[in-house]
Motif scaffolding. Structure first.
Motif, mmCIF file in Angstrom:
data_model
loop_
_atom_site.group_PDB
_atom_site.id
_atom_site.type_symbol
_atom_site.label_atom_id
_atom_site.label_comp_id
_atom_site.label_asym_id
_atom_site.label_seq_id
_atom_site.Cartn_x
_atom_site.Cartn_y
_atom_site.Cartn_z
ATOM 1 N N GLU A 113 0.641 4.339 -2.611
ATOM 2 C CA GLU A 113 0.723 5.167 -2.757
ATOM 3 C C GLU A 113 2.149 6.763 -3.123
ATOM 4 O O GLU A 113 1.395 8.096 -3.950
ATOM 5 N N LYS A 168 2.035 7.311 -6.273
ATOM 6 C CA LYS A 168 1.291 8.665 -6.977
ATOM 7 C C LYS A 168 1.124 9.396 -6.791
ATOM 8 O O LYS A 168 1.071 10.327 -7.423
ATOM 9 N N ASN A 169 1.800 9.903 -5.287
ATOM 10 C CA ASN A 169 2.128 11.272 -5.240
ATOM 11 C C ASN A 169 3.812 11.636 -5.843
ATOM 12 O O ASN A 169 3.645 12.927 -6.107
ATOM 13 N N ARG A 228 0.573 -1.196 -0.330
ATOM 14 C CA ARG A 228 0.093 0.018 -0.024
ATOM 15 C C ARG A 228 0.174 1.549 -0.638
ATOM 16 O O ARG A 228 0.904 2.269 -0.534
ATOM 17 N N TRP A 229 2.138 1.169 0.869
ATOM 18 C CA TRP A 229 2.251 2.210 0.457
ATOM 19 C C TRP A 229 3.372 2.364 -0.760
ATOM 20 O O TRP A 229 3.446 3.720 -0.956
#
Length: 107
Positions: free
Chosen positions: A72, A75-76, A68-69
C-alpha cells in the motif's frame, strides 16, 4: 385459662461460636500460600523467553500485515510521484505558453 409463655431464649452469639470451636476454612490457608513451591531462576528465565517469543500465528499475521502495508505504501508513493511529475509538466507547459504569449504580444 392461663397466659401463653411467649418468652424467647437469648443465646449470646459470641459464646455460641466459641463453644462450637475453631472454624474449618474452605480453601488454602495463608501458610499454604507462603510455602507454595516457586520456580527457580532458570525456570523463570525460560518462561520469560517463551513470552517474548510469542506465538507463531501472531508472527505470521504481523508479517502478512507488514507485506500489505509495504504494498500500500509503494502504491501511494507511486501516486504521489506521478502527481508531482504531472504538476511539473503542467508548470513547464504553462511557462512555455506564457512565454509564447509574451513573445507574440510584443510583435
Amino acid at each position: 385459662m392461663g397466659k401463653r409463655d411467649n418468652r424467647v431464649a437469648y443465646i449470646n452469639p459470641i459464646a455460641a461460636a466459641r463453644a462450637r470451636g475453631p472454624v474449618q476454612s474452605s480453601g488454602p490457608s495463608i501458610q499454604d500460600y507462603l510455602s507454595r513451591p516457586r520456580p527457580t531462576w532458570e525456570e523463570l528465565k525460560e518462561q520469560l523467553d517463551k513470552k517474548k517469543k510469542g506465538s507463531r500465528a501472531l508472527a505470521d499475521f504481523e508479517d502478512k500485515m507488514n507485506e500489505r502495508w509495504r504494498k500500500e505504501l509503494a502504491k501511494n508513493r507511486e501516486k504521489l510521484i506521478g502527481a508531482r511529475e504531472n504538476q511539473k509538466e503542467r508548470k513547464a507547459t504553462e511557462q512555455r505558453d506564457k512565454h509564447k504569449r509574451e513573445v507574440h504580444s510584443l510583435n
